[in-house]
Design a protein around this motif. Structure first.
Motif, PDB file in Angstrom:
ATOM      1  N   VAL A  14       0.857  -1.191   0.000  1.00  0.00           N
ATOM      2  CA  VAL A  14       0.000   0.000   0.000  1.00  0.00           C
ATOM      3  C   VAL A  14       0.901   1.252   0.000  1.00  0.00           C
ATOM      4  O   VAL A  14       1.870   1.331   0.748  1.00  0.00           O
ATOM      5  CB  VAL A  14      -0.888   0.011   1.262  1.00  0.00           C
ATOM      6  CG1 VAL A  14      -1.778   1.247   1.304  1.00  0.00           C
ATOM      7  CG2 VAL A  14      -1.734  -1.252   1.325  1.00  0.00           C
ATOM      8  N   SER A  15       0.567   2.187  -0.884  1.00  0.00           N
ATOM      9  CA  SER A  15       1.297   3.471  -0.874  1.00  0.00           C
ATOM     10  C   SER A  15       0.309   4.573  -0.470  1.00  0.00           C
ATOM     11  O   SER A  15      -0.835   4.582  -0.913  1.00  0.00           O
ATOM     12  CB  SER A  15       1.915   3.744  -2.237  1.00  0.00           C
ATOM     13  OG  SER A  15       0.919   3.782  -3.213  1.00  0.00           O
ATOM     14  N   LEU A  28      -3.175   3.869  -2.305  1.00  0.00           N
ATOM     15  CA  LEU A  28      -3.311   3.087  -3.536  1.00  0.00           C
ATOM     16  C   LEU A  28      -3.068   1.606  -3.209  1.00  0.00           C
ATOM     17  O   LEU A  28      -2.033   1.260  -2.621  1.00  0.00           O
ATOM     18  CB  LEU A  28      -2.305   3.551  -4.593  1.00  0.00           C
ATOM     19  CG  LEU A  28      -2.587   4.906  -5.223  1.00  0.00           C
ATOM     20  CD1 LEU A  28      -1.432   5.327  -6.138  1.00  0.00           C
ATOM     21  CD2 LEU A  28      -3.891   4.881  -6.027  1.00  0.00           C
ATOM     22  N   LEU A  29      -4.056   0.819  -3.565  1.00  0.00           N
ATOM     23  CA  LEU A  29      -3.959  -0.629  -3.296  1.00  0.00           C
ATOM     24  C   LEU A  29      -3.782  -1.353  -4.636  1.00  0.00           C
ATOM     25  O   LEU A  29      -4.719  -1.382  -5.442  1.00  0.00           O
ATOM     26  CB  LEU A  29      -5.223  -1.139  -2.619  1.00  0.00           C
ATOM     27  CG  LEU A  29      -5.489  -0.699  -1.191  1.00  0.00           C
ATOM     28  CD1 LEU A  29      -6.960  -0.773  -0.881  1.00  0.00           C
ATOM     29  CD2 LEU A  29      -4.720  -1.589  -0.236  1.00  0.00           C
ATOM     30  N   PRO A  30      -2.616  -1.930  -4.894  1.00  0.00           N
ATOM     31  CA  PRO A  30      -2.442  -2.690  -6.150  1.00  0.00           C
ATOM     32  C   PRO A  30      -3.148  -4.050  -6.050  1.00  0.00           C
ATOM     33  O   PRO A  30      -2.781  -4.873  -5.228  1.00  0.00           O
ATOM     34  CB  PRO A  30      -0.934  -2.869  -6.280  1.00  0.00           C
ATOM     35  CG  PRO A  30      -0.336  -2.197  -5.094  1.00  0.00           C
ATOM     36  CD  PRO A  30      -1.396  -1.936  -4.093  1.00  0.00           C
ATOM     37  N   SER A  37      -4.463  -7.477  -8.044  1.00  0.00           N
ATOM     38  CA  SER A  37      -4.263  -8.264  -9.274  1.00  0.00           C
ATOM     39  C   SER A  37      -4.825  -9.675  -9.097  1.00  0.00           C
ATOM     40  O   SER A  37      -4.841 -10.219  -7.994  1.00  0.00           O
ATOM     41  CB  SER A  37      -2.777  -8.341  -9.630  1.00  0.00           C
ATOM     42  OG  SER A  37      -2.080  -9.061  -8.651  1.00  0.00           O
ATOM     43  N   THR A  62     -13.368  -1.049  -8.098  1.00  0.00           N
ATOM     44  CA  THR A  62     -12.816  -1.067  -9.449  1.00  0.00           C
ATOM     45  C   THR A  62     -13.654  -2.023 -10.293  1.00  0.00           C
ATOM     46  O   THR A  62     -14.218  -2.989  -9.768  1.00  0.00           O
ATOM     47  CB  THR A  62     -11.335  -1.502  -9.447  1.00  0.00           C
ATOM     48  OG1 THR A  62     -10.829  -1.465 -10.768  1.00  0.00           O
ATOM     49  CG2 THR A  62     -11.143  -2.916  -8.902  1.00  0.00           C
ATOM     50  N   GLU A  83      -4.840  -6.247 -13.507  1.00  0.00           N
ATOM     51  CA  GLU A  83      -3.977  -5.522 -12.567  1.00  0.00           C
ATOM     52  C   GLU A  83      -4.453  -4.083 -12.524  1.00  0.00           C
ATOM     53  O   GLU A  83      -4.638  -3.458 -13.584  1.00  0.00           O
ATOM     54  CB  GLU A  83      -2.527  -5.522 -13.058  1.00  0.00           C
ATOM     55  CG  GLU A  83      -1.709  -6.674 -12.565  1.00  0.00           C
ATOM     56  CD  GLU A  83      -0.254  -6.569 -13.014  1.00  0.00           C
ATOM     57  OE1 GLU A  83       0.540  -7.349 -12.502  1.00  0.00           O
ATOM     58  OE2 GLU A  83       0.063  -5.712 -13.860  1.00  0.00           O
ATOM     59  N   THR A  84      -4.632  -3.555 -11.346  1.00  0.00           N
ATOM     60  CA  THR A  84      -5.004  -2.143 -11.235  1.00  0.00           C
ATOM     61  C   THR A  84      -4.627  -1.627  -9.837  1.00  0.00           C
ATOM     62  O   THR A  84      -4.432  -2.421  -8.915  1.00  0.00           O
ATOM     63  CB  THR A  84      -6.516  -1.946 -11.494  1.00  0.00           C
ATOM     64  OG1 THR A  84      -6.792  -0.558 -11.610  1.00  0.00           O
ATOM     65  CG2 THR A  84      -7.376  -2.505 -10.364  1.00  0.00           C
ATOM     66  N   ASP A  85      -4.511  -0.321  -9.750  1.00  0.00           N
ATOM     67  CA  ASP A  85      -4.315   0.301  -8.436  1.00  0.00           C
ATOM     68  C   ASP A  85      -5.644   0.929  -8.043  1.00  0.00           C
ATOM     69  O   ASP A  85      -6.164   1.793  -8.758  1.00  0.00           O
ATOM     70  CB  ASP A  85      -3.236   1.396  -8.511  1.00  0.00           C
ATOM     71  CG  ASP A  85      -1.857   0.795  -8.693  1.00  0.00           C
ATOM     72  OD1 ASP A  85      -1.672  -0.375  -8.300  1.00  0.00           O
ATOM     73  OD2 ASP A  85      -0.968   1.468  -9.248  1.00  0.00           O
ATOM     74  N   GLU A 105      -7.784   3.326  -5.827  1.00  0.00           N
ATOM     75  CA  GLU A 105      -7.584   4.502  -4.979  1.00  0.00           C
ATOM     76  C   GLU A 105      -8.657   4.534  -3.902  1.00  0.00           C
ATOM     77  O   GLU A 105      -9.843   4.408  -4.201  1.00  0.00           O
ATOM     78  CB  GLU A 105      -7.649   5.762  -5.843  1.00  0.00           C
ATOM     79  CG  GLU A 105      -7.317   7.018  -5.071  1.00  0.00           C
ATOM     80  CD  GLU A 105      -7.499   8.254  -5.947  1.00  0.00           C
ATOM     81  OE1 GLU A 105      -6.646   8.499  -6.807  1.00  0.00           O
ATOM     82  OE2 GLU A 105      -8.516   8.955  -5.751  1.00  0.00           O
TER      83      GLU A 105
END
Lengths: 153, 258
Positions: free
Chosen positions: B164-165, B177-179, B181, B211, B222-224, B226
């Protein structure tokens, strides 16, 4: 005595071909299909042939005596037990691995067939018992002194 | 006595001959049965996969085949039944040619219930068991069973949430931001929405995100995602993931971030 021994040997030989050599040949021909399954049947065929040949030779050697009938009764009883054992009580199972992770199982319920076999064996047993009774009664009749005709003085 | 012995002798001989003839005809008749399998067809309707297996059975023997019952079962590796199907034919008469179609359906929605949900996220092997039961010559019940395994592709295979960023959004919220996949290894196209709930150490939902995905079979998504959260990102404990697809809904799937 000698013709009886020769006859018993000939009978034993014929039974050996009919009940051992021929069935073993057939079992070996089909054993490639399921070697594990038919390996058990080779033993059964051998045992069955041994029983049949023994009783065939023994009854021939003891023919004309009560032992012949006793052996016939014994043969009928042993054959009943043998068919029940050979048919696993009537439920026969076969498991085969046909490929990696693939297995085929066959279960055949042959209890009706087994019942027919046992019923016929029981008829044979009843016949042997009656033959033994008849043999003994005939023998007893021969031993009883015949009544002499009364002669007038 | 003599007559009785004679009669029993005759009866024994006659019954042996009858049994021998019966045995020969049964074996001969069994060899005259000709089964033939048709081409299996697979069709999709919504989330249901239907497999049809046509087969023809020609009974060329002297005896009828009755109570023909074909059952197929699909189980997961823990032995739980996923789906099952049965086809019953009361009688296949001597000389008759019978066509049978065995149909089996598998719904993805079934997998969302109970212990089967593991199949949504993990590939594996499914055990297929086909059992054929019939009565031959009205005297011999026979059961033939076939066991085999087939690969299973999960619709959300290798589902992961990466590192997580976080970045400041305003005075009260932080943007993280949670990647996310996953890969679709199934036979169906996966279309829908993945909704995320962020849960902190005090068991409070501190943020939501979602998403959409459209994923054909054998593709990777794959997506980030928000998400705006209130509070310290270091207090985030887990993510509750909810899937809403055209075929089924599933959730929450709890993924720990600690």
């Amino acid at each position: 005595m000698l013709p009886r021994v020769a006859k018993a040997l000939a009978k034993g030989l014929v039974y050996f071909v009919l009940f051992y050599a021929l069935p073993m040949f057939l079992v070996r021909q089909v054993s490639g299909f399921a070697p594990g399954f038919f390996a058990d049947y080779e033993q059964l065929v051998t045992l069955f042939a041994a029983v049949i040949i023994f009783f065939a030779v023994a009854t021939e050697l003891t023919s004309g005596t009560i032992y012949q009938h006793a052996l016939n009764i014994g043969k009928a009883l042993i054959l009943i037990m043998f068919v029940v054992l050979a048919f696993d009580g009537g439920i026969m199972k076969l498991d085969l691995d046909i490929a990696e992770g693939q297995r085929i199982g066959i279960i055949a319920d042959l209890r009706v067939y087994l019942m027919m076999l046992v019923a016929i064996d029981l008829l044979g047993l009843a016949r042997s018992v009656l033959q033994a009774v008849k043999f003994l009664s005939d023998k007893t009749e021969k031993q009883v002194p015949q009544p002499q005709p009364y002669e007038d003085l | 006595m003599k007559q009785a012995v004679k009669a029993l002798g005759w009866a024994t001989s006659i019954f042996w001959i009858m049994l021998l003839l019966f045995t020969i005809t049964v074996v001969y008749s069994a060899l005259q049965i000709t089964p033939s399998l048709g081409e299996p067809s697979v069709s999709h309707s919504g989330d249901v996969l239907t497999t049809s297996l046509p087969m023809a059975l020609y009974n060329g023997g002297f005896y009828d085949i009755s109570k023909f019952n074909l059952t197929t079962l699909i189980r997961d590796q823990s032995g739980q039944t996923i789906t099952g199907s049965s086809t019953f034919v009361p009688i296949i008469s001597s000389g008759a040619n019978t066509t049978i179609t065995h149909t089996m359906s598998l719904s993805i929605e079934q997998l969302t219930s109970g212990d089967l949900s593991d199949l949504l996220f993990n590939d594996g092997e499914l055990d297929v068991e086909a059992i054929l039961r019939l009565v031959y010559a009205r005297a011999f019940p026979i059961e033939i069973s076939l066991n085999l395994s087939m690969p299973w592709g999960a619709p959300f295979a290798n589902l992961t949430i990466g590192d997580v960023s976080a970045s400041p959004f305003n005075l009260t919220h932080i943007r993280i931001l949670l990647p996310v996949s996953f890969e679709n290894h199934s036979f169906l196209e996966m279309n829908g929405t993945a909704r995320l709930e962020i849960v902190d150490r005090l068991d409070r939902v501190v943020g939501n995100g979602s998403t959409t995905f459209m994923l054909p079979p054998e593709n990777r998504f794959e997506t980030d995602v928000e998400v705006l959260i209130s509070g310290d990102p270091s207090n985030i404990r887990e993510v509750n993931l909810y899937f809403q697809t055209t075929s089924f809904n599933y959730g929450p799937l709890v993924i720990s971030l600690v």
